[in-house]
Design a protein around this motif. Structure first.
Motif, PDB file in Angstrom:
ATOM      1  N   ALA A 129       0.832  -1.199   0.000  1.00  0.00           N
ATOM      2  CA  ALA A 129       0.000   0.000   0.000  1.00  0.00           C
ATOM      3  C   ALA A 129       0.871   1.255   0.000  1.00  0.00           C
ATOM      4  O   ALA A 129       0.580   2.228  -0.713  1.00  0.00           O
ATOM      5  CB  ALA A 129      -0.926  -0.004   1.220  1.00  0.00           C
ATOM      6  N   TRP A 130       1.951   1.224   0.789  1.00  0.00           N
ATOM      7  CA  TRP A 130       2.875   2.365   0.798  1.00  0.00           C
ATOM      8  C   TRP A 130       3.564   2.504  -0.564  1.00  0.00           C
ATOM      9  O   TRP A 130       3.719   3.614  -1.075  1.00  0.00           O
ATOM     10  CB  TRP A 130       3.920   2.167   1.893  1.00  0.00           C
ATOM     11  CG  TRP A 130       4.937   3.264   1.950  1.00  0.00           C
ATOM     12  CD1 TRP A 130       4.843   4.453   2.616  1.00  0.00           C
ATOM     13  CD2 TRP A 130       6.215   3.286   1.283  1.00  0.00           C
ATOM     14  NE1 TRP A 130       5.973   5.211   2.412  1.00  0.00           N
ATOM     15  CE2 TRP A 130       6.824   4.529   1.598  1.00  0.00           C
ATOM     16  CE3 TRP A 130       6.891   2.392   0.469  1.00  0.00           C
ATOM     17  CZ2 TRP A 130       8.091   4.881   1.123  1.00  0.00           C
ATOM     18  CZ3 TRP A 130       8.144   2.735  -0.021  1.00  0.00           C
ATOM     19  CH2 TRP A 130       8.739   3.974   0.303  1.00  0.00           C
ATOM     20  N   LEU A 131       3.936   1.384  -1.148  1.00  0.00           N
ATOM     21  CA  LEU A 131       4.627   1.389  -2.437  1.00  0.00           C
ATOM     22  C   LEU A 131       3.741   2.000  -3.518  1.00  0.00           C
ATOM     23  O   LEU A 131       4.215   2.769  -4.362  1.00  0.00           O
ATOM     24  CB  LEU A 131       5.002  -0.045  -2.803  1.00  0.00           C
ATOM     25  CG  LEU A 131       6.105  -0.277  -3.825  1.00  0.00           C
ATOM     26  CD1 LEU A 131       7.452   0.153  -3.264  1.00  0.00           C
ATOM     27  CD2 LEU A 131       6.152  -1.762  -4.209  1.00  0.00           C
ATOM     28  N   MET A 132       2.452   1.681  -3.471  1.00  0.00           N
ATOM     29  CA  MET A 132       1.537   2.266  -4.455  1.00  0.00           C
ATOM     30  C   MET A 132       1.474   3.777  -4.294  1.00  0.00           C
ATOM     31  O   MET A 132       1.492   4.524  -5.276  1.00  0.00           O
ATOM     32  CB  MET A 132       0.139   1.644  -4.310  1.00  0.00           C
ATOM     33  CG  MET A 132       0.022   0.261  -4.906  1.00  0.00           C
ATOM     34  SD  MET A 132      -1.688  -0.330  -5.034  1.00  0.00           S
ATOM     35  CE  MET A 132      -1.989  -0.832  -3.336  1.00  0.00           C
ATOM     36  N   GLY A 133       1.398   4.239  -3.037  1.00  0.00           N
ATOM     37  CA  GLY A 133       1.336   5.664  -2.804  1.00  0.00           C
ATOM     38  C   GLY A 133       2.611   6.390  -3.174  1.00  0.00           C
ATOM     39  O   GLY A 133       2.569   7.494  -3.740  1.00  0.00           O
ATOM     40  N   ARG A 134       3.758   5.765  -2.890  1.00  0.00           N
ATOM     41  CA  ARG A 134       5.034   6.445  -3.061  1.00  0.00           C
ATOM     42  C   ARG A 134       5.576   6.377  -4.484  1.00  0.00           C
ATOM     43  O   ARG A 134       6.131   7.364  -4.998  1.00  0.00           O
ATOM     44  CB  ARG A 134       6.052   5.846  -2.085  1.00  0.00           C
ATOM     45  CG  ARG A 134       7.454   6.444  -2.182  1.00  0.00           C
ATOM     46  CD  ARG A 134       7.466   7.914  -1.802  1.00  0.00           C
ATOM     47  NE  ARG A 134       8.797   8.490  -1.931  1.00  0.00           N
ATOM     48  CZ  ARG A 134       9.312   8.962  -3.066  1.00  0.00           C
ATOM     49  NH1 ARG A 134       8.589   8.903  -4.193  1.00  0.00           N
ATOM     50  NH2 ARG A 134      10.521   9.478  -3.106  1.00  0.00           N
ATOM     51  N   PHE A 135       5.464   5.214  -5.137  1.00  0.00           N
ATOM     52  CA  PHE A 135       6.162   5.035  -6.414  1.00  0.00           C
ATOM     53  C   PHE A 135       5.280   4.603  -7.591  1.00  0.00           C
ATOM     54  O   PHE A 135       5.702   4.734  -8.742  1.00  0.00           O
ATOM     55  CB  PHE A 135       7.279   3.991  -6.261  1.00  0.00           C
ATOM     56  CG  PHE A 135       8.422   4.418  -5.388  1.00  0.00           C
ATOM     57  CD1 PHE A 135       9.212   5.511  -5.724  1.00  0.00           C
ATOM     58  CD2 PHE A 135       8.712   3.729  -4.213  1.00  0.00           C
ATOM     59  CE1 PHE A 135      10.271   5.909  -4.927  1.00  0.00           C
ATOM     60  CE2 PHE A 135       9.774   4.110  -3.404  1.00  0.00           C
ATOM     61  CZ  PHE A 135      10.558   5.206  -3.753  1.00  0.00           C
ATOM     62  N   LEU A 136       4.101   4.054  -7.339  1.00  0.00           N
ATOM     63  CA  LEU A 136       3.352   3.406  -8.415  1.00  0.00           C
ATOM     64  C   LEU A 136       2.102   4.147  -8.850  1.00  0.00           C
ATOM     65  O   LEU A 136       1.505   3.792  -9.879  1.00  0.00           O
ATOM     66  CB  LEU A 136       2.969   1.972  -8.001  1.00  0.00           C
ATOM     67  CG  LEU A 136       4.128   1.055  -7.610  1.00  0.00           C
ATOM     68  CD1 LEU A 136       3.597  -0.314  -7.191  1.00  0.00           C
ATOM     69  CD2 LEU A 136       5.132   0.912  -8.751  1.00  0.00           C
ATOM     70  N   GLY A 137       1.690   5.157  -8.110  1.00  0.00           N
ATOM     71  CA  GLY A 137       0.463   5.864  -8.451  1.00  0.00           C
ATOM     72  C   GLY A 137       0.666   6.917  -9.524  1.00  0.00           C
ATOM     73  O   GLY A 137       1.773   7.440  -9.718  1.00  0.00           O
ATOM     74  N   GLY A 138      -0.407   7.224 -10.252  1.00  0.00           N
ATOM     75  CA  GLY A 138      -0.379   8.308 -11.217  1.00  0.00           C
ATOM     76  C   GLY A 138       0.080   7.942 -12.610  1.00  0.00           C
ATOM     77  O   GLY A 138       0.304   8.831 -13.450  1.00  0.00           O
ATOM     78  N   PHE A 139       0.227   6.658 -12.897  1.00  0.00           N
ATOM     79  CA  PHE A 139       0.652   6.209 -14.223  1.00  0.00           C
ATOM     80  C   PHE A 139      -0.533   5.579 -14.954  1.00  0.00           C
ATOM     81  O   PHE A 139      -1.391   4.947 -14.330  1.00  0.00           O
ATOM     82  CB  PHE A 139       1.788   5.201 -14.113  1.00  0.00           C
ATOM     83  CG  PHE A 139       3.037   5.757 -13.487  1.00  0.00           C
ATOM     84  CD1 PHE A 139       3.969   6.434 -14.255  1.00  0.00           C
ATOM     85  CD2 PHE A 139       3.264   5.631 -12.126  1.00  0.00           C
ATOM     86  CE1 PHE A 139       5.122   6.966 -13.682  1.00  0.00           C
ATOM     87  CE2 PHE A 139       4.402   6.154 -11.537  1.00  0.00           C
ATOM     88  CZ  PHE A 139       5.334   6.830 -12.313  1.00  0.00           C
ATOM     89  N   PRO A 140      -0.575   5.678 -16.282  1.00  0.00           N
ATOM     90  CA  PRO A 140      -1.704   5.100 -17.017  1.00  0.00           C
ATOM     91  C   PRO A 140      -1.682   3.578 -17.070  1.00  0.00           C
ATOM     92  O   PRO A 140      -2.718   2.952 -17.283  1.00  0.00           O
ATOM     93  CB  PRO A 140      -1.556   5.696 -18.417  1.00  0.00           C
ATOM     94  CG  PRO A 140      -0.080   5.979 -18.548  1.00  0.00           C
ATOM     95  CD  PRO A 140       0.357   6.401 -17.172  1.00  0.00           C
ATOM     96  N   ALA A 141      -0.496   2.996 -16.900  1.00  0.00           N
ATOM     97  CA  ALA A 141      -0.375   1.537 -16.976  1.00  0.00           C
ATOM     98  C   ALA A 141       0.750   1.077 -16.070  1.00  0.00           C
ATOM     99  O   ALA A 141       1.738   1.784 -15.856  1.00  0.00           O
ATOM    100  CB  ALA A 141      -0.115   1.082 -18.412  1.00  0.00           C
ATOM    101  N   LEU A 142       0.579  -0.114 -15.515  1.00  0.00           N
ATOM    102  CA  LEU A 142       1.593  -0.757 -14.679  1.00  0.00           C
ATOM    103  C   LEU A 142       1.850  -2.154 -15.221  1.00  0.00           C
ATOM    104  O   LEU A 142       0.900  -2.906 -15.488  1.00  0.00           O
ATOM    105  CB  LEU A 142       1.129  -0.828 -13.224  1.00  0.00           C
ATOM    106  CG  LEU A 142       2.086  -1.447 -12.197  1.00  0.00           C
ATOM    107  CD1 LEU A 142       1.842  -0.848 -10.807  1.00  0.00           C
ATOM    108  CD2 LEU A 142       1.970  -2.972 -12.103  1.00  0.00           C
ATOM    109  N   TYR A 143       3.127  -2.472 -15.387  1.00  0.00           N
ATOM    110  CA  TYR A 143       3.527  -3.809 -15.812  1.00  0.00           C
ATOM    111  C   TYR A 143       4.307  -4.464 -14.680  1.00  0.00           C
ATOM    112  O   TYR A 143       5.366  -3.974 -14.290  1.00  0.00           O
ATOM    113  CB  TYR A 143       4.426  -3.739 -17.048  1.00  0.00           C
ATOM    114  CG  TYR A 143       3.732  -3.298 -18.308  1.00  0.00           C
ATOM    115  CD1 TYR A 143       3.329  -4.218 -19.274  1.00  0.00           C
ATOM    116  CD2 TYR A 143       3.492  -1.947 -18.550  1.00  0.00           C
ATOM    117  CE1 TYR A 143       2.703  -3.800 -20.441  1.00  0.00           C
ATOM    118  CE2 TYR A 143       2.864  -1.523 -19.710  1.00  0.00           C
ATOM    119  CZ  TYR A 143       2.474  -2.456 -20.655  1.00  0.00           C
ATOM    120  OH  TYR A 143       1.852  -2.044 -21.811  1.00  0.00           O
TER     121      TYR A 143
END
Length: 318
Positions: A129-143
């Motif tokens: 959950a922290w990782l999503m907030g800190r580094f993974l949010g705000g992108f149109p796609a995640l691989y």
């Protein structure tokens, strides 16, 4: 063992490499739901745990990572798929079977005994959950490359609205799990096969995508270059690797020295940080974050991370 201790938001922030306010904001549900109490293992019990780790260095007592283990992962993720289908959508059935309840762990340079037998599973959910907030949010796609049992894929699909989540793994069972997730929850997820040793150059990443590996690159050993070359050619907006990073161990420390030797004995990921630093020196990438995460199994630390992005001249993105 020591008196009872507990990881609070401040302690988790130090472990994650962030701020207490971030943890309270992004991990509020987990902080309310999970018990992160533990006792430090000391004395004879600590010595016994350390001795077990040393004995694991015997080459006949550990399996070696690499392309030869693909059938084992296929079987493992197929088991998770069967459990998920039988459970009518219980996402906890996607937790990898090698995460065993009740085991001792490494925490802040010591062996500890958690109070909650599901400490590792719950800690992973909180860090994710922290990782999503800190580094993974705000992108149109995640691989997510090496998505395995797809536990992370499910969490990202639920926790990153508006983001297309793609899970890729060398095991065909992973893609079948993603199909089941899409059918069960209607999430915008897709799956496919991908081999770190022989990347499919025809697979092109969406513009502006973020890339994640989470405990997946351990299987490549020293053969990191093919995947790094693939990422450079596709120029994602950011790459996040949550892995056991060999370069971050302090081999003047007894537990770290044993962990580093265990890491090498199993032929786990070697040289990623060194490779990225070389690329940074050549002006090809920027390393955004590098963090020693002092948490892992009894044998090694597995949640450290390095975050980087390719440097692409304006107008030259593939």
């Amino acid at each position: 063992m020591s008196d009872l201790r507990r990881l609070d938001a401040a302690a988790l922030a130090t472990l994650f490499g962030g701020s207490e306010s971030e943890v309270r904001r992004w991990c509020a549900l987990q902080l309310a739901a999970f018990d992160f109490g533990y006792r430090v293992v000391d004395g004879a019990a600590r010595d016994a745990c350390l001795l077990e780790a040393i004995r694991r260095l015997d080459p006949y007592k550990v399996s070696v990572a690499g392309c030869g283990r693909k059938p084992e992962w296929e079987a493992g993720w197929s088991e998770n798929l069967a459990d998920f289908l039988a459970s009518d959508g219980d996402l906890d059935t996607l937790v990898p079977k090698y995460i065993r309840p009740g085991e001792w762990i490494r925490l802040n340079g010591a062996y500890v005994q958690p109070v909650d037998p599901h400490f590792v599973k719950n800690y992973t959910k909180t860090f994710r959950a922290w990782l999503m907030g800190r580094f993974l949010g705000g992108f149109p796609a995640l691989y997510e490359f090496g998505c395995g049992s797809c536990s992370h894929v499910a969490a990202f699909a639920a926790g990153l609205p508006g983001c297309r989540v793609h899970g890729l793994d060398w095991a065909a069972a992973s893609a079948r799990i993603i199909d089941a997730l899409a059918h069960r929850f209607g999430w915008p997820v897709s799956g496919g096969q991908f081999d770190f040793f022989n990347p499919d150059q025809a697979l092109r990443l969406d513009a502006g995508a973020v890339v994640l590996t989470f405990g997946a690159l351990e299987q490549v050993g020293e053969r990191i270059a093919p995947f790094m070359d693939y990422l450079l050619a596709n120029a994602p907006a950011r790459c996040v690797h949550v892995e056991g990073l060999e370069e971050l161990y302090d081999e003047d420390d007894l537990l770290d020295a044993v962990a580093a030797r265990y890491h090498r004995k199993r032929n786990y990921l070697s040289g990623l940080v060194t490779h990225l630093r070389r690329l940074e020196g050549q002006g090809l990438v920027e390393i955004e974050a590098l963090h020693r995460h002092r948490f892992g199994t009894r044998f090694d630390d597995t949640f450290s991370y390095v975050v980087w992005r390719p440097i692409v001249p304006s107008g030259q993105r593939p």
